[in-house]
Structure formats: C-alpha cells, structure tokens
Scaffold this active site. Sequence first.
Site, mmCIF file in Angstrom:
data_model
loop_
_atom_site.group_PDB
_atom_site.id
_atom_site.type_symbol
_atom_site.label_atom_id
_atom_site.label_comp_id
_atom_site.label_asym_id
_atom_site.label_seq_id
_atom_site.Cartn_x
_atom_site.Cartn_y
_atom_site.Cartn_z
ATOM 1 N N THR A 13 0.208 -16.624 60.501
ATOM 2 C CA THR A 13 0.081 -17.972 61.059
ATOM 3 C C THR A 13 -0.495 -17.981 62.466
ATOM 4 O O THR A 13 -1.287 -18.866 62.816
ATOM 5 C CB THR A 13 1.487 -18.639 61.080
ATOM 6 O OG1 THR A 13 1.910 -18.791 59.731
ATOM 7 C CG2 THR A 13 1.471 -19.983 61.759
ATOM 8 N N SER A 60 2.153 -12.784 52.921
ATOM 9 C CA SER A 60 2.681 -12.783 51.546
ATOM 10 C C SER A 60 1.815 -11.889 50.663
ATOM 11 O O SER A 60 2.255 -11.457 49.597
ATOM 12 C CB SER A 60 2.665 -14.189 50.948
ATOM 13 O OG SER A 60 3.061 -15.120 51.886
ATOM 14 N N THR A 90 4.899 -13.897 59.378
ATOM 15 C CA THR A 90 6.359 -13.713 59.420
ATOM 16 C C THR A 90 6.957 -13.404 58.047
ATOM 17 O O THR A 90 8.015 -12.785 57.965
ATOM 18 C CB THR A 90 7.053 -14.977 59.982
ATOM 19 O OG1 THR A 90 6.699 -16.096 59.168
ATOM 20 C CG2 THR A 90 6.653 -15.229 61.420
HETATM 21 N N1 ASP Z 1 2.690 -17.263 55.331
HETATM 22 C C1 ASP Z 1 2.566 -16.831 56.701
HETATM 23 C C2 ASP Z 1 2.494 -15.330 56.715
HETATM 24 O O1 ASP Z 1 3.476 -14.684 56.546
HETATM 25 C C3 ASP Z 1 3.708 -17.313 57.499
HETATM 26 C C4 ASP Z 1 3.701 -16.888 58.934
HETATM 27 O O2 ASP Z 1 2.858 -16.160 59.421
HETATM 28 O O3 ASP Z 1 4.611 -17.316 59.642
HETATM 29 O O4 ASP Z 1 1.431 -14.797 56.886
#
Ligand code: ASP
Length: 338
Positions: A13, A60, A90
């Site tokens: 993100t 993911s 995350t």
């Molecule tokens: N879907 C994102 C990822 O893990 C979420 C994030 O970065 O917070 O790449």
Amino acid sequence: MKSKILIINTGGTIGMVKTKKGYAPNGEYFRKALEDMGALKADIMPKWDMIETGQLLDSSNMTVEDWNEIGKLVADNYRKYDGFVILHGTDTMAYTASALSFMFENLDKPVILTGSQIPLCEVRSDGRDNIISSLLIAASKKIKEVAIYFGGNLLRGNRSMKYSADGLTAFVSPGYPLLAEAGISIRYNEAYLMKQGSEEDFAFVPFENVPIGVIKVFPGIQFSLFESIMTEDLKGIVIETFGSGNIPQNDEALLPIIEKAFANGTVVTVCTQCPQGTVSLGAYETSHALQEAGAVSGLDITTEAAVAKLYYLFSKGLSKEQIKKLMGISLRGEMGNL
Ligand code: ASP
C-alpha cells in the site's frame, strides 16, 4: 561517518496510487515521492539508496520465490550497507519477516520491514513516519535481527502478526516484548534485542517451495476430510490447536491421520490459536493423542513463524528427525526463552 541504508521496495500500500481498478503499486511515483521528501535529506538521517524487486506486489501475492528474491538482494548488498529497510505490504509482512529471519544465518545488521495502511500519496498516510523511523532504526547500530517497524512499535519479525486490517498500529507480538517504542525519542528495550551475529559468518539460505499445510482446529472439525492431503508429498503440517495444544477427542479420525502423516515422513508441529501463551502437550487428556503420535510442540511459536521455519529446515536438506528436534528449539528467538 553516516550510516548507509539500502531501501528495498517490494510493493504494498505504501507505494500505491489510485487507479480505475483500485490502489496498485507504482514504482516511478514512489521513487519521486521519496526523493521529494525533505525529511529524508535532514542531517540526522542516514544516506540511503533504493532498489526495487522485479515486480512490485500487493503482498497477498508474495511467494517463496519472492522471499528468495528479497533475501538475495540483501545478501548481494550485505557488505555495502549498514542496514536494510524493506518496504512491504502489510498483509503478509509477518510471514516475510519470519521467512527472512530464518533465511539469514548469523545476521549482524538490521533488516527492518515496514509499509503503511494508507498510501504515501494520501494526506493522512502513516507511511511517512514508518519510513523515517525505520531508516533511523536501521542506522542506529542497535538491531542485529529482522524486525517490523509499524505505528510507533519495533517488533521481532518472527514474533509478529498482523492484528488490524485498518488500524495504524497494525502489528502486535503478543509473545515477546517490543524491541523499541518510538515516542518523543526511540527507546530501545535493550534486554530483549538479539545479541549474536557475525559479518564473516553471515549466510543466506534460499528456500525451496516445500509442500506445507496448516490446519486450524474448530468445534465439529471432521478430521477425515483432511486425510486426502496426508500424502507422502506433504513435508510438514502446522496444526493450530485450542489453548495449550488441545484438540477435540470426539472425532476418532485424527489419530490415524497423524499416524499416517508420521509414517509418510511429515513433520507435525502443534501451535496454539491463542495469541499469547504456550503449547504444553500432555497437560490435558485432549492433547495427549498428539503427543503420543509424535507431534512436535511448537511452544509459543506463531503460525507465520512455524510455516517459515518448516520451509527453512526442509530447504537445508535436514533429516526428518533433525527437523523435528529443531522445530521444538528456538533458532532465531522465535519461541520460548523470555
Ligand atoms: N494488500 C496490501 C498488501 O499487503 C495491504 C497493505 O499493504 O497494507 O500489499
């Protein structure tokens, strides 16, 4: 002399921008945003360079190959830099942090993973502090391990778990104290930092994509449904049990399945679904069967770290007996020993 830190952008993100299909990584935008960030040129900041992985990912989509790519970038640049900041989504950051903690043997430099819940392109982004503080921590010469910095907290990587899908303090390490807290100043919890490590003995162990499974136990679970995955192909399985290692006794199918797994050479590791506390096989009648069947107690290891540790030990080409023994012992501060 100023410390030199290598930033490795893997996606997530923090570096995403809005597109018609939703937020997506944009390396060019992100590089410019960092170069334009005045705070990163301040006197107290270390020198830094940034490189990117081949494809910027929503985390993911991370695979074992992606972990190997990140690990190799650190290993190839290990002697040129004093520390590493890995920008990462995350969603799977706790898995990657756990994986890297095992991939790097005798690490004696900081490897800090960070990211953000709100992209840097947004006014309220938490990415700004996460990057600045991670760079300061990576330059502090205090950390010799893989850690996650997020929302003011520095956590041991292989003790971390993603706790909040939308809060800015997104990670916790319920089984281990914070390594540092960033308030007015960054306060290190010296007693809990990893001490060992040696530049000469540093080694990088890439992972093989070993077939591994995770089963989460729940009331009413029909273990017989899992029989079909217990083949000789399955190298390791993590069972997330209730409390201190307990499973329902009312489904007779489990024991034969675990026994079959053992006969096949699968390493069975028992974790707890509780974020805090430890597995204690045999403490209750309901965990006795697992112990009898030869399952290894993962003590207080997280599922994220147990999965990463299985990849690591199988990738080292160790025997099943050696792997069983090492799954029950702390190798990188991932379990026990408080
Ligand atoms: N879907 C994102 C990822 O893990 C979420 C994030 O970065 O917070 O790449």
